[in-house]
Design a protein around this motif. Structure first.
Motif, PDB file in Angstrom:
ATOM      1  N   VAL A   1       0.850  -1.183   0.000  1.00  0.00           N
ATOM      2  CA  VAL A   1       0.000   0.000   0.000  1.00  0.00           C
ATOM      3  C   VAL A   1       0.889   1.237   0.000  1.00  0.00           C
ATOM      4  O   VAL A   1       1.666   1.458   0.921  1.00  0.00           O
ATOM      5  CB  VAL A   1      -0.950   0.007   1.225  1.00  0.00           C
ATOM      6  N   GLY A   2       0.772   2.018  -1.056  1.00  0.00           N
ATOM      7  CA  GLY A   2       1.525   3.255  -1.181  1.00  0.00           C
ATOM      8  C   GLY A   2       2.644   3.134  -2.186  1.00  0.00           C
ATOM      9  O   GLY A   2       3.504   2.258  -2.077  1.00  0.00           O
TER      10      GLY A   2
ATOM     11  N   VAL B   1      -0.636  -0.570  -4.502  1.00  0.00           N
ATOM     12  CA  VAL B   1      -1.886   0.182  -4.527  1.00  0.00           C
ATOM     13  C   VAL B   1      -1.586   1.618  -4.120  1.00  0.00           C
ATOM     14  O   VAL B   1      -1.011   1.862  -3.062  1.00  0.00           O
ATOM     15  CB  VAL B   1      -2.919  -0.445  -3.550  1.00  0.00           C
ATOM     16  N   GLU B   2      -1.971   2.562  -4.958  1.00  0.00           N
ATOM     17  CA  GLU B   2      -1.718   3.987  -4.710  1.00  0.00           C
ATOM     18  C   GLU B   2      -3.025   4.753  -4.780  1.00  0.00           C
ATOM     19  O   GLU B   2      -3.796   4.574  -5.719  1.00  0.00           O
ATOM     20  CB  GLU B   2      -0.724   4.516  -5.742  1.00  0.00           C
ATOM     21  N   LYS B   3      -3.274   5.601  -3.794  1.00  0.00           N
ATOM     22  CA  LYS B   3      -4.522   6.370  -3.802  1.00  0.00           C
ATOM     23  C   LYS B   3      -4.434   7.607  -4.689  1.00  0.00           C
ATOM     24  O   LYS B   3      -5.449   8.154  -5.087  1.00  0.00           O
ATOM     25  CB  LYS B   3      -4.932   6.772  -2.389  1.00  0.00           C
ATOM     26  N   GLY B   4      -3.230   8.032  -5.019  1.00  0.00           N
ATOM     27  CA  GLY B   4      -3.070   9.189  -5.892  1.00  0.00           C
ATOM     28  C   GLY B   4      -3.450   8.845  -7.323  1.00  0.00           C
ATOM     29  O   GLY B   4      -3.567   7.684  -7.701  1.00  0.00           O
ATOM     30  N   SER B   5      -3.603   9.858  -8.130  1.00  0.00           N
ATOM     31  CA  SER B   5      -3.986   9.650  -9.523  1.00  0.00           C
ATOM     32  C   SER B   5      -2.877   9.000 -10.338  1.00  0.00           C
ATOM     33  O   SER B   5      -3.139   8.427 -11.387  1.00  0.00           O
ATOM     34  CB  SER B   5      -4.380  10.981 -10.159  1.00  0.00           C
ATOM     35  N   GLU B   6      -1.638   9.111  -9.856  1.00  0.00           N
ATOM     36  CA  GLU B   6      -0.495   8.494 -10.512  1.00  0.00           C
ATOM     37  C   GLU B   6       0.616   8.304  -9.495  1.00  0.00           C
ATOM     38  O   GLU B   6       0.590   8.904  -8.419  1.00  0.00           O
ATOM     39  CB  GLU B   6       0.002   9.349 -11.678  1.00  0.00           C
TER      40      GLU B   6
ATOM     41  N   HIS C   1       1.783  12.160  -4.525  1.00  0.00           N
ATOM     42  CA  HIS C   1       1.835  12.704  -3.164  1.00  0.00           C
ATOM     43  C   HIS C   1       3.254  12.976  -2.686  1.00  0.00           C
ATOM     44  O   HIS C   1       3.487  13.186  -1.510  1.00  0.00           O
ATOM     45  CB  HIS C   1       1.141  11.736  -2.192  1.00  0.00           C
TER      46      HIS C   1
END
Length: 84
Positions: free
Chosen positions: A17-18, A46-51, A55
């Motif tokens: 994650v990240g 898995v990344e919550k940012g758009s790319e 962040h």
């Protein structure tokens, strides 16, 4: 309780994650070690940012020693999206 639709799922051996420097380094190193051992493992980041890198502070100055150790050919590989 209402019936919820079935969710799509995928299975992986490792989930990180990240997609920051630590997450990407962990994924790369796991795949390198698996290849050296003759194993094929599935690793997903898995990344919550758009790319990737969305962040991370832009314009940061980093010491490339970590990249040199992890990916020794990064400076000369034309397929790597890294610039100095």
């Amino acid at each position: 309780m209402s019936d919820l639709p079935a969710r799509e799922s995928m299975e992986f051996d490792v989930v990180i994650v990240g997609a920051g420097p630590a997450g990407l380094a962990a994924a790369i190193r796991l795949k390198q070690q698996a290849a050296q051992a003759g194993a094929d493992i599935s690793v997903v980041v898995v990344e919550k940012g758009s790319e990737v890198g969305a962040h991370i502070l832009s314009g940061a100055v980093i010491d490339p020693i970590g990249l040199d150790g992890l990916l020794p050919e990064w400076r000369t590989d034309p397929d790597r999206p890294l610039k100095t």
